[in-house]
Design a protein around this motif. Structure first.
Motif, PDB file in Angstrom:
ATOM      1  N   UNK A  47       0.835  -1.204   0.000  1.00 30.26           N
ATOM      2  CA  UNK A  47       0.000   0.000   0.000  1.00 30.26           C
ATOM      3  C   UNK A  47       0.870   1.254   0.000  1.00 30.26           C
ATOM      4  N   UNK A  48       0.583   2.160  -0.933  1.00 32.84           N
ATOM      5  CA  UNK A  48       1.365   3.385  -1.072  1.00 32.84           C
ATOM      6  C   UNK A  48       2.563   3.232  -1.980  1.00 32.84           C
ATOM      7  N   UNK A  49       2.880   2.012  -2.367  1.00 35.88           N
ATOM      8  CA  UNK A  49       4.027   1.745  -3.244  1.00 35.88           C
ATOM      9  C   UNK A  49       3.649   0.701  -4.290  1.00 35.88           C
ATOM     10  N   UNK A  50       2.596   0.970  -5.041  1.00 40.36           N
ATOM     11  CA  UNK A  50       2.138   0.036  -6.066  1.00 40.36           C
ATOM     12  C   UNK A  50       2.878   0.291  -7.375  1.00 40.36           C
ATOM     13  N   UNK A  51       3.399  -0.769  -7.956  1.00 44.69           N
ATOM     14  CA  UNK A  51       4.168  -0.652  -9.196  1.00 44.69           C
ATOM     15  C   UNK A  51       3.304  -0.183 -10.365  1.00 44.69           C
ATOM     16  N   UNK A  52       3.949   0.551 -11.283  1.00 47.95           N
ATOM     17  CA  UNK A  52       3.320   1.000 -12.521  1.00 47.95           C
ATOM     18  C   UNK A  52       4.038   0.363 -13.708  1.00 47.95           C
ATOM     19  N   UNK A  53       3.268  -0.081 -14.697  1.00 47.23           N
ATOM     20  CA  UNK A  53       3.832  -0.717 -15.888  1.00 47.23           C
ATOM     21  C   UNK A  53       4.686   0.295 -16.660  1.00 47.23           C
ATOM     22  N   UNK A  54       5.815  -0.180 -17.196  1.00 48.60           N
ATOM     23  CA  UNK A  54       6.717   0.721 -17.925  1.00 48.60           C
ATOM     24  C   UNK A  54       6.802   0.411 -19.417  1.00 48.60           C
ATOM     25  N   UNK A  55       6.080  -0.637 -19.883  1.00 50.11           N
ATOM     26  CA  UNK A  55       6.200  -1.003 -21.304  1.00 50.11           C
ATOM     27  C   UNK A  55       4.830  -1.289 -21.922  1.00 50.11           C
ATOM     28  N   UNK A  56       4.726  -1.079 -23.224  1.00 52.09           N
ATOM     29  CA  UNK A  56       3.571  -1.533 -24.001  1.00 52.09           C
ATOM     30  C   UNK A  56       2.288  -0.761 -23.794  1.00 52.09           C
ATOM     31  N   UNK A  57       1.195  -1.368 -24.238  1.00 52.78           N
ATOM     32  CA  UNK A  57      -0.105  -0.693 -24.258  1.00 52.78           C
ATOM     33  C   UNK A  57      -0.662  -0.442 -22.860  1.00 52.78           C
TER      34      UNK A  57
END
Length: 323
Positions: A47-57
């Motif tokens: 919580x508070x540190x959720x990963x974000x996608x860095x590639x693609x759609x």
């Protein structure tokens, strides 16, 4: 709009730590202006540190959003039934420029009761270590609470701890309830349950930049200790090329070691996502509609609904992780 899933890379979440250094920048190419980069959270649902996608759609979509949207397609049917919209693992690289605190982690039951969290079973794979670098894991003698508390109060705790000199490739399995610490000069990959619950019992009497001691958790830690654990924390594993060599299999994750110098066809029969941490070299991961590469210090997650794919490399070492 719901896009098709593909092998996912994530923006690293970098953590400034009192004990951190610069190897995550210099050796693993993590771009940061932080003075003491101690951790790179590669895949996180904390919580508070959720990963974000860095590639693609799906770029910049959060892991939490992916879980709620794709469910079992992302993490597997059995995992979704068990964990729902909560990702079960936290994947990290750690650079200890100085000694970490001496610490331990509570089990699932205690973590749920006290912190509404999972426990924190974890493993370490040493990627690089300076000469004479050590890990602290367990005690160097039979232990009970009375002996432990006597040394804690007398500030002689280090006399009863087990120090292991380490080098690249050494692997450790750290169960809940076991005292441990990463020593100065060690760069490692860490695989653990999704939890940020740590009980510090000793922090080398150091202070932060404001002159404050970091909080200790000795009362909480006492109930979390397991003083009767066998010394089975060192992980032996085979080093056979171009196949999965099992390192750790536990209720929380399975980790295999892969040393690759050709193309491997992978069939996912685990009903789980598969994470690859590249600990040396560079690989390409090919699916029917996608091609991604990772190099030393990078991580990728292949969703559960991709049943077959190919990994190719001239020379690389990977940690393969699934639940």
């Amino acid at each position: 709009m719901k896009f098709n899933l593909y092998p996912l890379k994530f923006h690293p979440i970098l953590k400034d730590k009192i004990w951190g250094g610069q190897k995550l920048n210099t050796l693993l190419n993590k771009e940061s202006h932080l003075p003491n980069v101690g951790e790179s959270w590669e895949i996180s649902d904390v919580e508070g540190d959720t990963s974000l996608v860095s590639n693609g759609t799906l770029e910049n979509q959060s892991l939490k959003h992916l879980l709620s949207t794709y469910k079992a397609d992302l993490i597997g049917k059995k995992n979704y039934e068990k964990f729902g919209d909560n990702f079960p693992l936290l994947i990290k690289f750690i650079d200890a420029n100085k000694d970490l605190s001496i610490q331990l982690h509570p089990n699932d039951e205690l973590s749920k009761k006290r912190h509404n969290s999972f426990g924190k079973t974890e493993m370490w794979y040493v990627m690089q270590a300076e000469a004479d670098s050590k890990l602290i894991v367990g005690f160097n003698q039979p232990m009970n609470s009375e002996i432990y508390l006597e040394h804690l109060h007398n500030k002689t705790l280090t006399q009863i701890l087990n120090f292991d000199k380490v080098e690249s490739g050494d692997t450790y399995f750290i169960e809940v309830g076991r005292v441990h610490s990463i020593g100065a000069g060690v760069l490692l990959a860490e695989i653990q349950q999704t939890s940020d619950v740590t009980y510090r019992v000793y922090d080398w009497d150091r202070v932060d930049e404001k002159g404050n001691f970091r909080e200790l958790h000795n009362d909480l830690a006492l109930e979390a200790f397991d003083f009767n654990m066998p010394n089975n924390f060192r992980v032996p594993y085979k080093n056979e090329e171009n196949q999965a060599n099992n390192m750790v299999s536990c209720p929380y994750f399975t980790t295999n070691y892969l040393k690759i110098n050709k193309s491997l066809k992978i069939k996912n029969t685990h009903d789980s996502f598969i994470i690859y941490m590249c600990v040396e070299g560079e690989v390409e991961i090919l699916t029917p509609n996608n091609r991604e590469s990772i190099k030393t210090g990078e991580t990728i997650m292949v969703p559960a609904n991709i049943s077959e794919f190919e990994i190719t490399s001239k020379n690389a070492k990977l940690l393969e992780v699934y639940v």
